[in-house]
Structures are given as C-alpha cells and as structure tokens.
Design an enzyme around this catalytic site. Structure first.
Site, PDB file in Angstrom:
ATOM      1  N   TRP A 140       0.815  -1.220   0.000  1.00  0.00           N
ATOM      2  CA  TRP A 140       0.000   0.000   0.000  1.00  0.00           C
ATOM      3  C   TRP A 140       0.849   1.272   0.000  1.00  0.00           C
ATOM      4  CZ3 TRP A 140      -0.314  -4.189   3.202  1.00  0.00           C
ATOM      5  CH2 TRP A 140      -1.380  -5.059   2.994  1.00  0.00           C
ATOM      6  N   ASP A 141       2.167   1.170  -0.234  1.00  0.00           N
ATOM      7  CA  ASP A 141       3.063   2.329  -0.193  1.00  0.00           C
ATOM      8  C   ASP A 141       3.041   2.974   1.185  1.00  0.00           C
ATOM      9  OD1 ASP A 141       4.834   4.300  -0.956  1.00  0.00           O
ATOM     10  OD2 ASP A 141       3.346   5.541  -1.961  1.00  0.00           O
ATOM     11  N   ARG A 142       3.090   2.145   2.215  1.00  0.00           N
ATOM     12  CA  ARG A 142       3.115   2.664   3.582  1.00  0.00           C
ATOM     13  C   ARG A 142       4.547   2.662   4.118  1.00  0.00           C
ATOM     14  NH1 ARG A 142      -2.667   0.071   4.960  1.00  0.00           N
ATOM     15  NH2 ARG A 142      -3.901   1.901   4.408  1.00  0.00           N
TER      16      ARG A 142
ATOM     17  N   LYS B 196       2.278   5.979   8.241  1.00  0.00           N
ATOM     18  CA  LYS B 196       1.212   6.391   7.333  1.00  0.00           C
ATOM     19  C   LYS B 196      -0.136   5.806   7.736  1.00  0.00           C
ATOM     20  CE  LYS B 196       3.856   7.259   3.089  1.00  0.00           C
ATOM     21  NZ  LYS B 196       4.020   6.888   1.662  1.00  0.00           N
TER      22      LYS B 196
ATOM     23  N   ASN C  98      -2.097   6.518   0.768  1.00  0.00           N
ATOM     24  CA  ASN C  98      -0.645   6.566   0.893  1.00  0.00           C
ATOM     25  C   ASN C  98      -0.098   7.958   1.200  1.00  0.00           C
ATOM     26  OD1 ASN C  98      -1.065   7.656  -1.664  1.00  0.00           O
ATOM     27  ND2 ASN C  98       0.722   6.666  -2.556  1.00  0.00           N
TER      28      ASN C  98
END
Length: 798
Positions: free
Chosen positions: A472-474, A500, A592
């Site tokens: 999740w682009d965390r 995030k 994100n």
C-alpha cells in the site's frame, strides 16, 4: 376566453421548467439509486427518485397533492439522514441541501398558486411543516459539537531522567536558542526549549521580517515541486535550501541575505520530485571558527551530488570529497539521471555524514539502489555502506562493484543517538509498492521498517517492521523521534515512530522492543495473482488509525455526487485498512498520503507528550495487467498511473474524490491537531483543524478539518505550531487543551515544518516557510516569514 397575461405565461413556464427538472432528477435517482441498491447499497435514492417522479407527474397535472408528496420526500429524507449520521452538520448538509432548496422553490407563491392553493393554506402546510423541521434539525446540527476528543494534557514537567544506557544530553548539545538539525537536534524532536511565547501572549505575534528566495516553479519542473524546507539557525545565521537547490544564508535578526550558493543543477524531465527539506550543519571540534570550512553546511542536490560549503562564506570546501563534492551515483546500478537523489538532509554526527536517497517510485523494477552510506565528515571518504539487499556487507564498496538494485530506500530523515552508538533509519518499501510477488528475503525484512544500525560499522542492531509485506506504499515516512521516557520500570531511552497508517510505535531504542503494547491483528487476504497478503499486521496501543469506512461515510457537495461516491464505494474492494490491491479496484484507507507523512510529530521531552497533525484521505488503487514492457499507460490518458515496467501490473492510483467539487469522497473532518501522553498512550485531545477557504469554488472559511502535509513544532512555552494545512495559515495551539490561540494568513501553501530560535535581539522567533506543494495543488511561493512578539509583549518564562 380571456387572453393569458404575461404574468400567467411566466408562471406556466415556471411550472413546466419545474416539471422537467423534477423529471430529470427522478430519472437520475431511479437509475443510479437502483444501481446502488442492486450492488448492496442504500435503497433511499431509488425511493426518493420515485417520489420525484410522482411529484413531477402531479405538478404536470397541476395538483396540489404534489406538495404533499414532496413533503413526504423531505420528511423521509430527514428520518433517513438522522438514522445514518445523527446531528452531524457536514454529513446532513449534502443529504438535504438539494431537497430543502427544491422544497423552498415549490413552496413559493408562483408555484402554489398554479396548483390552486397558497403557501400557508392547507395544501401547502405539510410542506411548510417539513421545511420548518429541516431548519430546526439544521440548527441543532450546527450547534452540536464537532468530531474529536476534548480533554487536557498534564503540563507537569518530569524530573531530568538518567536511563541506565543512552541518556540523551539536554538539548542534544545545541544551545537553547539555536536549531542545528532538521528536527533541531539529531533526536528529531521538533521541540524548542524557548518559552517566551506562551498561551497568554501568542496572539500578539507579528511579522518581524519576510524574505523571498526568488526560486519559483518553472515550466519544466515536475508536478511534485514542493518547498518543504526547515531552516537551520546557528549563532546569528539561518541556513536554508530551495527546491532548485540554492543554499542561502540569512541574518537571523533581519532576514538580510548574507550569501547564496547555486550548485547549477540542470533540469531533468525524469525527476518525479523537486524537493529540498533542509541542509545539514557540522562544526569541527576544537577548531577556530574563523578557519575556513571549520563550520560546514552540507547540501544534497537533485543531480545526486553531496556538496560541502563553508558556513561563513558559502564557498565550496575543496578538501571534502572530490574538490568539494561526492558523486552519489558512484556504485549505483541502473544509472539514469533524475531517477535518484536525496530529498532529505543527511544526518551529521561528530565524525560521520550519513545519507540515504529517494528513487523514482514505481517506474520500473530496475531502479537504483536504496543504499545508505556513511562518509567521513571532514574528508568525504566512504566509511561504511548499508545496502538493504546485502545487509551484512557494510565495508566500503570496492571500485567496479554495484549496490543491490531496486532495494528498499531511506528517503526521509534519520536520527542518531551517539551515546548508544546507533543511527535509526525510516525505511521505505521496495518498488513496485502495490505488488510484491518477487521481493527478496532481505527486502521483506527491511521494507517499511525502522532499523537501527551501529554507527561505527553500519551493521544491523535491530529491525522493527511497521507493515508486513507492504502492498500500500506505507513507507516509514518520518524521522524517528528520540526521547527518554519515565516508565513504570524506570527511565527508558525511547524511539517514537509515526506511520502512514496512523500507528505511533513507541519502542525501546536500545533493542527495538515495544514500550507501549503492539499486537498483531488479522488482515484481509486475497492478493493479486502471483502475490500474497500478510495474515496479520502490527497495531500500536497509541494509534490515530481511523475506524473503517462505511457507505454512510460517503460524502459530496450534493446528494448527486454523494450518490456517485456511494456507488464507487460499493464497486470497490474494501475489507479494512489492509485490503490488498486488485484489478477490480481497491479502496485504501488511510491512503498513501498517510495519517502521518514526512512531517512526523513533535515531542515535548519535558512533559513527555506528542503533538500530532493526523490527516485522513481515502485512495483508490487499481491494478492494470501489463501485456508487455513497451506500452506506456500514461499515454492512454491515465496521468495518476505508476507504470511498473518489468512487473505484471501497472497501477492506477489517486485520492477518492467526489465528481462535482473534487472534494474527498469520505465525509469530513479530514484533518486534526491532537496530543497524547507517551507514557500511557492516552490521546488527551483531538480537534478538527483547517478550512476549505482555499479549496472551495467560493472562498468561504468553513472549518471542516482539512488535510495537511508538513510537520508540527512544540515549544517549552506550551504553544504548538503548524502550517501544513491545505488552507494558507500558520496556527498556534495551546498544548494543554488544543485550543487554537492564534493564526496568520500566509501568501502561499505552508507545507513545511516551522522552527523557532532566539534572535540576536534576544526575542524568540517563529519561522515559517510558505512555498506551496505541487501535488497538493497549493499556491506556490518563495516566502520565509519570521514572527516575533513586540518587545513589550514578551512576558518571560525562558
């Protein structure tokens, strides 16, 4: 037969137009509302559409019963809305705005008379009663307290702590009136020990001086051109950088420019970012300050150089590296200009300069390396390198060798505890962010973690992962904050890590073990073909993670775009915060941009509290199968798309917005200020913050709580500051209660972290940067603004 008068013809035309309008609304609501009901959503819109259809028919027949039917629509809408959201004004408003306005229109004499009744006659009374009821409910809703938590922090200061190991010196060796690093000290607390500005006098802050850098956005710049700098203050001088990497020194008392250095960075269309969060400072121990380059400013550039400058003159220190600079492309695989550089200032210790870097996210699976390198602070000689793809081999890379390609990188700011001999790295994810089917064992270990390295060798001492198998682009986006905490087991050297997803992990910085409890919670399964989802995800006892979204949380300026948002919600895959990305499309909440991003949090080490600015935006991710590596999906009209060449999927990603005004599809508030006790994890207060003045078509200052991107500041005087909201204000808050005490209008977006220092005149200054943020769409600028109290307003206190 009498000929129709012009007035009669006008009224007839109004009735006809009203019939047509109601018919169009009816058809839209029946079609879209039926669709929503069929996919599991509310049947209200279909029922309302049928009511509009009957109303249109009765209006066409000139029957007063049209008013009765519409009164029933209004009453039914009111009951439905109250059941869904209670007396929440910003949730009620879009459910009823169109309904009430049309009710008022039908109640007007030019309509009722054509229906053979009057507004206050028996035929119009049900509608009048419904309108009055709507007004009463609206009044109650507007008077109902907003979302949030009201309470008070303890403002009692703890005794000075001396943990068994790793106790931090007060102020980190930085004079109280100075600001020597991005977070003031290497501990990254964003805390000023100055107490002249207090809740009693903060409302008297005024602009002391303003400086314009002259560095504005250019037509060739990427969208993500941002001004995120936090200046440094050393003695009587401020040091800062600009998006195009100019380094500037200013007189701290007047804002007058002392020197400027242009590294002559050329434009490059490959860059995703044009950002400078700050410069770094180092003073040689025992050296005469008048000696050239005894005090240095280090600047990482957008063309992947690291330059050393004399802090006194701005001249290049030619004894550092190769004639004053280091080529950060050395040892890199997949060299492609514009694909790698450091957007954050390096960490400086007594003898080391430690630098990470940002890679162009999600372009391909053949990116540069995420290596972190430590150089001798005087000579620029490479001392060690930490490559997340080859973590054991920390000795300097030999000539001709390359670091691991496409490995997790450190794009944010690191922290240092020299007493413990550790540097703490906030590590990002390995591209592609939303598909992880080919990640290595090393990438799985370090992605989205905070990792402690031995300062002397670069060897791993501990790893704490904040997201398992991140899809999740965390990334861990923010600088770890170091503080000594008074716990039930005695003083403990702690690390505070915002994320995030909204968790704030409080860890023992010696070992990485949690101080506040961390649990593993079940997570949604069902990843894309060739991938998997982690069965559990960590959750901290101190968390600003929002509750899951429901259909009733969907929002919009009117019932129509709220209906569109509801349909989109029901059409997407959403099973909580960790729903894996899919070809169907996945709702990701928080998105994100995060609850927290690179601005992090501010920590008061004396009161042991955290001041935070959580934001909430839902995103939508859709995986798009790649048929080959030649096709570019952006050229197909998908500007928010990650190409991911070499991976099975490209990714379409962006915030979930309503179709009319482009506001978030989930209901406000979208942004808060908050404070919590780090010893207990208890959130003391949380208040919505910010207006839509600079986002709405009509600049009305509705305080709805808006997202921010920028960091907070807390001061010993008990006042906290932030400027990162999408409206153009800097604001001051009472740290004890969260009450807003002061605000001032900025000339552009303030997406940076404020800082505070003591000027040569003895006053405490608040420094704010207003330069805007490209992808947020805030107004661009180049202003550095210093605030101070008038001399008579300073009532002491530190």
């Amino acid at each position: 037969m009498a000929e129709p008068t012009p007035q009669t013809r006008t009224r007839s035309w109004l009735i006809t137009a009203t019939v047509v309008l109601f018919l169009l609304i009816a058809l839209g609501l029946i079609g879209a509302g039926g669709w929503l009901g069929a996919i599991g959503g509310s049947w209200y819109y279909l029922a309302a559409g049928l009511g509009f259809l009957v109303t249109a028919w009765l209006l066409f027949r000139r029957r007063a019963a049209a008013l009765h039917v519409y009164a029933a629509i209004m009453a039914g809408t009111l009951v439905w809305a109250l059941v869904e959201v209670g007396f929440d004004w910003w949730q009620l408003a879009p459910r009823g705005d169109v309904i009430v306005l049309l009710g008022l229109w039908l109640w007007m004499p030019w309509i009722t008379r054509r229906l053979g009744t009057r507004s206050l006659a028996p035929g119009g009374l049900p509608l009048a009663a419904s309108l009055v009821l709507a007004v009463v409910v609206a009044g109650i809703a507007m008077a109902t307290p907003s979302h949030g938590i009201s309470g008070r922090l303890s403002m009692e200061r703890v005794a000075e702590l001396t943990p068994d190991e790793g106790g931090m010196p007060a102020g980190g060796g930085v004079p109280a009136g100075d600001w020597h690093a991005y977070g003031r000290t290497a501990a990254g607390q964003r805390y000023s020990p100055l107490g002249d500005i207090t809740p009693r006098n903060v409302d008297r802050l005024e602009v002391a001086w303003t400086y314009h850098t002259g560095d504005m956005r250019r037509p060739t710049d990427p969208v993500e051109t941002t001004y995120q700098v936090t200046p440094l203050k050393v003695d009587d001088t401020l040091y800062l950088c600009t998006p195009h990497n100019y380094v500037i020194a200013l007189d701290a008392g007047t804002g007058r420019e002392r020197w400027r250095f242009d590294p002559e960075v050329s434009d490059n269309i490959n860059r995703q970012h044009l950002t400078c969060r700050g410069v770094s400072y180092h003073a040689r121990e025992g050296a005469d300050p008048a000696t050239p380059c005894a005090r240095r400013i280090f600047m990482p550039t957008a063309d992947a150089r690291l330059i050393a400058l004399d802090a006194a003159t701005g001249r290049v220190c030619t004894d550092f590296g190769d004639n004053g600079q280091i080529d950060l492309w050395r040892g890199m695989p997949n060299v492609e200009p514009g694909f790698y550089y450091s957007t954050s200032p390096p960490v400086v210790t007594r003898n080391l300069l430690i630098v990470g870097g940002a890679v162009n996210d999600n372009v391909s699976v053949t990116e540069p390396s995420g290596v972190v390198r430590a150089y001798d602070v005087e000579t620029g000689t490479l001392v060690w390198n930490f490559d997340t793809g080859n973590p054991e081999a920390t000795e300097p890379l030999p000539d001709g060798a390359s670091y691991t390609a496409n490995s997790p990188n450190v794009w944010s700011v690191a922290s240092v505890d020299e007493a413990l001999g550790l540097v703490y790295l906030p590590i990002g994810n390995q591209p592609p962010d939303q598909w992880g089917g080919r990640r290595s064992e090393a990438a799985e270990r370090f992605s989205s973690s905070v990792t402690a390295l031995d300062l002397a060798t670069g060897q791993v001492r501990w790893v704490f992962q904040t997201v398992h198998h991140d899809l999740w682009d965390r990334d861990v986006p923010a600088q770890p904050t170091l503080v000594d905490l008074d716990t039930a087991n005695g003083p403990v050297p702690a690390l505070v890590q915002p994320t995030k997803q909204g968790d704030i992990f409080v860890l023992d910085r010696r070992t990485g073990e949690p101080i506040l409890p961390v649990t593993e919670e079940p997570a949604a399964q069902g990843a894309a073909e060739g991938d998997y989802a982690a069965p559990t995800q960590p959750a901290s006892a101190l968390s600003f993670r929002p509750p899951p979204l429901a259909e009733a949380d969907m929002w919009g300026a009117t019932m129509f775009d709220q209906l569109a948002c509801r349909i989109r919600y029901r059409s997407l895959d959403y099973r909580g915060a960790y729903t894996p990305p899919s070809e169907r499309g996945t709702l990701v909440y928080p998105g994100n941009f995060g609850v927290f991003n690179w601005g992090g949090v501010a920590v008061d080490p004396e009161r042991q509290v955290v001041f935070a600015t959580p934001s909430y935006l839902a995103f939508v991710i859709r995986l798009i199968p790649r048929t080959d590596d030649d096709r570019t999906y952006v050229s197909d009209g998908r500007p928010g798309l990650n190409e991911n060449f070499g991976a099975p999927f490209a990714v379409d990603i962006g915030p979930m917005l309503s179709p009319v005004l482009g506001l978030p599809c989930q209901a406000p508030p979208w942004g808060y200020v908050a404070a919590a006790d780090l010893r207990t994890g208890r959130i003391a207060w949380m208040h919505l913050n910010g207006t839509v003045r600079d986002r709405a078509p009509v600049p009305l200052p509705f305080e709805m709580g808006v997202p921010d991107l920028g960091g907070p500041l807390v001061t010993a005087g008990g006042v906290a500051f932030m400027s990162g909201n999408i409206d153009y204000y800097v604001r001051g808050f009472d740290l004890e209660t969260g009450r807003r005490l002061w605000e001032d209008r900025l000339p552009a977006g303030g997406q940076a972290t404020p800082m505070s220092y003591r000027g040569p005149d003895g006053r405490q200054y608040l420094l704010v940067v207003a330069g805007g943020h490209g992808s947020l769409g805030t107004k661009a600028g180049d202003a550095i603004i210093a605030y101070a109290l008038p001399p008579a307003a300073d009532d002491g206190g530190g």
